[in-house]
Design a protein around this motif. Structure first.
Motif, PDB file in Angstrom:
ATOM      1  N   UNK A 130       0.839  -1.202   0.000  1.00 42.06           N
ATOM      2  CA  UNK A 130       0.000   0.000   0.000  1.00 42.06           C
ATOM      3  C   UNK A 130       0.866   1.240   0.000  1.00 42.06           C
ATOM      4  N   UNK A 131       0.518   2.187  -0.874  1.00 43.63           N
ATOM      5  CA  UNK A 131       1.092   3.533  -0.827  1.00 43.63           C
ATOM      6  C   UNK A 131       0.318   4.285   0.253  1.00 43.63           C
ATOM      7  N   UNK A 132       1.036   4.916   1.169  1.00 43.84           N
ATOM      8  CA  UNK A 132       0.392   5.469   2.359  1.00 43.84           C
ATOM      9  C   UNK A 132       0.478   6.984   2.387  1.00 43.84           C
ATOM     10  N   UNK A 133      -0.586   7.609   2.843  1.00 43.65           N
ATOM     11  CA  UNK A 133      -0.568   9.048   3.147  1.00 43.65           C
ATOM     12  C   UNK A 133       0.092   9.202   4.515  1.00 43.65           C
ATOM     13  N   UNK A 134       1.285   9.809   4.542  1.00 44.30           N
ATOM     14  CA  UNK A 134       2.054   9.922   5.792  1.00 44.30           C
ATOM     15  C   UNK A 134       1.238  10.567   6.915  1.00 44.30           C
ATOM     16  N   UNK A 135       0.578  11.660   6.599  1.00 48.14           N
ATOM     17  CA  UNK A 135      -0.165  12.408   7.625  1.00 48.14           C
ATOM     18  C   UNK A 135      -1.333  11.589   8.163  1.00 48.14           C
ATOM     19  N   UNK A 136      -2.051  10.919   7.247  1.00 46.76           N
ATOM     20  CA  UNK A 136      -3.183  10.111   7.680  1.00 46.76           C
ATOM     21  C   UNK A 136      -2.725   8.951   8.555  1.00 46.76           C
ATOM     22  N   UNK A 137      -1.612   8.315   8.181  1.00 49.32           N
ATOM     23  CA  UNK A 137      -1.127   7.184   8.963  1.00 49.32           C
ATOM     24  C   UNK A 137      -0.803   7.621  10.385  1.00 49.32           C
ATOM     25  N   UNK A 138      -0.042   8.695  10.502  1.00 47.14           N
ATOM     26  CA  UNK A 138       0.337   9.162  11.835  1.00 47.14           C
ATOM     27  C   UNK A 138      -0.889   9.607  12.626  1.00 47.14           C
ATOM     28  N   UNK A 139      -1.815  10.268  11.966  1.00 47.36           N
ATOM     29  CA  UNK A 139      -3.034  10.728  12.645  1.00 47.36           C
ATOM     30  C   UNK A 139      -3.842   9.549  13.196  1.00 47.36           C
ATOM     31  N   UNK A 140      -4.072   8.540  12.344  1.00 49.93           N
ATOM     32  CA  UNK A 140      -4.886   7.400  12.769  1.00 49.93           C
ATOM     33  C   UNK A 140      -4.165   6.559  13.822  1.00 49.93           C
TER      34      UNK A 140
END
Length: 680
Positions: A130-140
């Motif tokens: 999976x290509x990940x959204x850095x900000x979303x990953x850290x937020x979640x």
């Protein structure tokens, strides 16, 4: 004052962002060596991917857990590439999820492109990615830990030292100390029953760009100097490794015309067994692109190597994710792939995967602009290299507890690995075992026959590493049985027995398992001659001359036969069709059914060797073997005969001697215990 966040149990799932969690101060003053109030079951040092999995696992098991890290806002930071999974790494992700780890679930709600790699080969070696959204990953992830994880406290302070005392009950002649907590940079003490170190690249970390160097664990974060010295003083064998990142590029300045688009899968496959789908719609996934280096790029690199300290250093870098400088030196006059990967939905930053680089910043700009599609690209941040200390992982047990200090565990890059997935897998195992150790329960281990996690840890603890270790499917002997699709069948029940798998996940797994078992029985119950199947399915690859009958399950092994196609002949299977994941698992089970019988025999042979445990207090100097063999066994202290046989340099003759010695040792021990129990 100690900056802390205390995560309390809440009856309902909180939807507030982490910034709204009310900080709670737990301190007793500012004096030197004043001790933090209370005592923790588990202290986790570090808030990266190993640290977050260790802390989450410990709290799932009911342990009162403290995470100590430099900064609270960098917990869950994706420091390097914006992706999870891949070939080998995807297997680790599925196994982490099967043991109720968090990263797979977080990826399923923060990915921006999902793709299964290696699909030209059999499903045993497919690589979910999976290509990940850095900000979303850290937020979640922070929301999961800060708001939804009971028994977990956070402390933002550097750890300077370990609190050690004499081990009154040593497991071996090298385990003479016992860890009782950590000491902070201001001298304050925090006590705990067990400590898990997940320090990443921070132990004496140093960043290199061109000829410039500066102390740092990553950009913007100070290294851990005192803790590195403490570990060295404690007698651990310390090595030095290096890694690097590519320059980041502004996607708005890239010309994608003529580049090869790399779309995601439709439908995208989730990592977690708890999810039937990911959060993003197939059509909303971002597009990645492929470009290549050229001879001009090679010339710029070769002309400027004298300005690149990182490449000149003798410290070993990653073999399987090398810098572009290393690629040009090792494979001259060859174009190299560059994957242009967006870092998020709300950022223009693009990660050019494949040109990890430590040349001077201005040279990096010149190099980037010679690449097709990047002729006018703006470099937003130059690439850089990181050098750091790691501990020889042969100083660890399979539980990831150190041989030298009781109740101390290492996980992640401190053990010489590279990659988020390898770190997360180790953190999970270390966190589980830290709790079990605190509860005086047997260790939880995964063998090579049970999972890629077992392969990873066994490779590290028996063979060590002198370069950043990365997981590949080729490292596993039993790939047909260690597949991404069946990680839950292999590990979830075992994890539940250890206490690290929630009741919710376990009941979900049992529902999936019962559905799979019922469906397999149903498929096997419909049998008829090959000739009849061939006529009804109009499938020429079926042999009419094959003796006997074939079941619907047998037919699924053929490439073009699916559940949907079988429904035309066996309408009783129609209810299976809407369940896409179940149909995929049934197809894979049929594909490998014949081959699995042979592999199961091989697995049982290995398990017989693994069943013979080696006592922790064996005196290897009593063996009549070479000094080299004695030194390797004493350093590694393998826990089974099977593990001993995999240590490089341990000959078959040495194994015979070891077997004899172990049997003699156990007979002597049994005899002395019998004498003690006999009446005077």
């Amino acid at each position: 004052m100690l900056q802390t966040r205390c995560v309390r149990f809440v009856s309902a799932v909180s939807r507030h962002p982490p910034s709204t969690v009310v900080p709670t101060n737990h301190h007793t003053g500012h004096r030197k060596r004043d001790c933090h109030s209370g005592r923790y079951d588990v202290i986790v040092v570090g808030g990266g991917h190993a640290g977050t999995e260790a802390a989450a696992a410990a709290t799932r098991m009911g342990a009162n857990t403290l995470m100590v890290t430099h900064k609270l806002d960098t917990i869950g930071e994706m420091s390097c590439n914006p992706s999870f999974g891949g070939v080998g790494k995807g297997h680790l992700m599925k196994e982490i999820d099967a043991l109720d780890g968090v990263c797979a679930r977080i990826c399923d709600k923060s990915g921006i492109q999902y793709k299964v790699l290696n699909t030209r080969k059999g499903p045993a070696v497919w690589g979910p990615r999976a290509q990940i959204d850095r900000s979303l990953y850290k937020k979640h992830l922070q929301e999961e830990l800060f708001n939804n994880t009971p028994n977990l406290t956070f402390l933002a302070r550097p750890v300077e030292d370990l609190i050690l005392t004499t081990n009154s009950q040593p497991d071996s002649d090298v385990c003479k100390q016992l860890v009782q907590g950590v000491r902070l940079d201001d001298g304050q003490c925090i006590h705990g029953d067990t400590v898990v170190l997940t320090t990443g690249t921070f132990l004496r970390g140093q960043i290199n760009i061109g000829l410039e160097t500066r102390p740092a664990g990553r950009v913007g974060d100070a290294p851990a100097i005192g803790l590195a010295k403490s570990l060295e003083d404690a007698g651990f064998t310390v090595g030095r490794l290096k890694t690097g990142t590519p320059p980041r590029v502004d996607g708005r300045t890239i010309d994608y015309t003529g580049l090869s688009p790399q779309p995601g899968d439709d439908p995208p496959q989730p990592f977690s067994f708890l999810n039937d789908a990911v959060w993003i719609k197939p059509e909303d996934q971002v597009m990645c692109h492929l470009t290549h280096t050229n001879s001009t790029v090679d010339k710029i690199i070769l002309d400027n190597l004298h300005l690149d300290r990182h490449v000149q250093e003798e410290t070993t870098g990653p073999r399987y994710c090398p810098s572009i400088e290393s690629k040009v030196l090792r494979f001259p006059k060859r174009p190299h792939q560059i994957w242009l990967e967006p870092e998020g939905l709300d950022t223009p930053v693009v990660y050019p995967n494949g040109i990890s680089c430590t040349l001077p910043a201005e040279v990096q700009v010149d190099m980037v602009r010679q690449i097709r599609g990047l002729e006018r690209a703006e470099v937003m941040q130059p690439g850089y290299g990181v050098e750091y200390d790691y501990m020889d992982p042969r100083q660890l047990k399979a539980s990831l507890e150190t041989n030298r200090i009781k109740n101390l565990f290492f996980a992640g890059q401190i053990n010489g690995t590279t990659g988020y997935e390898e770190a997360a897998a180790q953190g999970l195992i270390a966190g589980i075992n830290a709790v079990l150790k605190a509860q005086d329960r047997p260790a939880f281990t995964v063998s090579r026959t049970e999972g890629y996690i077992g392969v990873l840890i066994d490779d590290l603890t028996t063979q060590g590493t002198n370069e950043p270790y990365r997981m590949f499917t080729s490292r596993a002997e039993f790939r047909l049985s260690l597949r991404p699709d069946n990680a839950d069948e292999r590990l979830t029940e075992k994890g539940h027995q250890a206490g690290c798998v929630s009741h919710y996940r376990y009941h979900t797994f049992m529902d999936i398992k019962h559905s799979l078992d019922r469906s397999l029985q149903l498929l096997k119950s419909f049998s008829q001659s090959s000739a009849k199947w061939k006529r009804q399915l109009k499938y020429d690859l079926l042999s009419e001359t094959k003796s006997g009958t074939q079941s619907a399950f047998d037919l699924l092994k053929y490439p073009d036969i699916t559940i949907s196609r079988l429904v035309d002949v066996v309408p009783e299977l129609r209810h299976l069709v809407p369940n896409r994941q179940l149909c995929n698992r049934l197809k894979i089970e049929a594909t490998y059914a014949c081959m699995m019988k042979k592999q199961e025999q091989e697995i049982q042979e290995v398990r017989r060797d693994e069943a013979m445990a080696l006592p922790d207090n064996l005196d290897y100097t009593q063996l009549h073997v070479s000094t080299e063999v004695i030194e390797k066994l004493a350093l590694t202290r393998p826990q089974t005969i099977g593990a001993a046989s995999r240590i490089p340099g341990i000959t078959p003759a040495a194994m015979v001697q070891l077997l004899r010695y172990v049997k003699h040792f156990k007979r002597q021990k049994h005899g002395s215990e019998t004498q003690e129990l006999s009446p005077a």
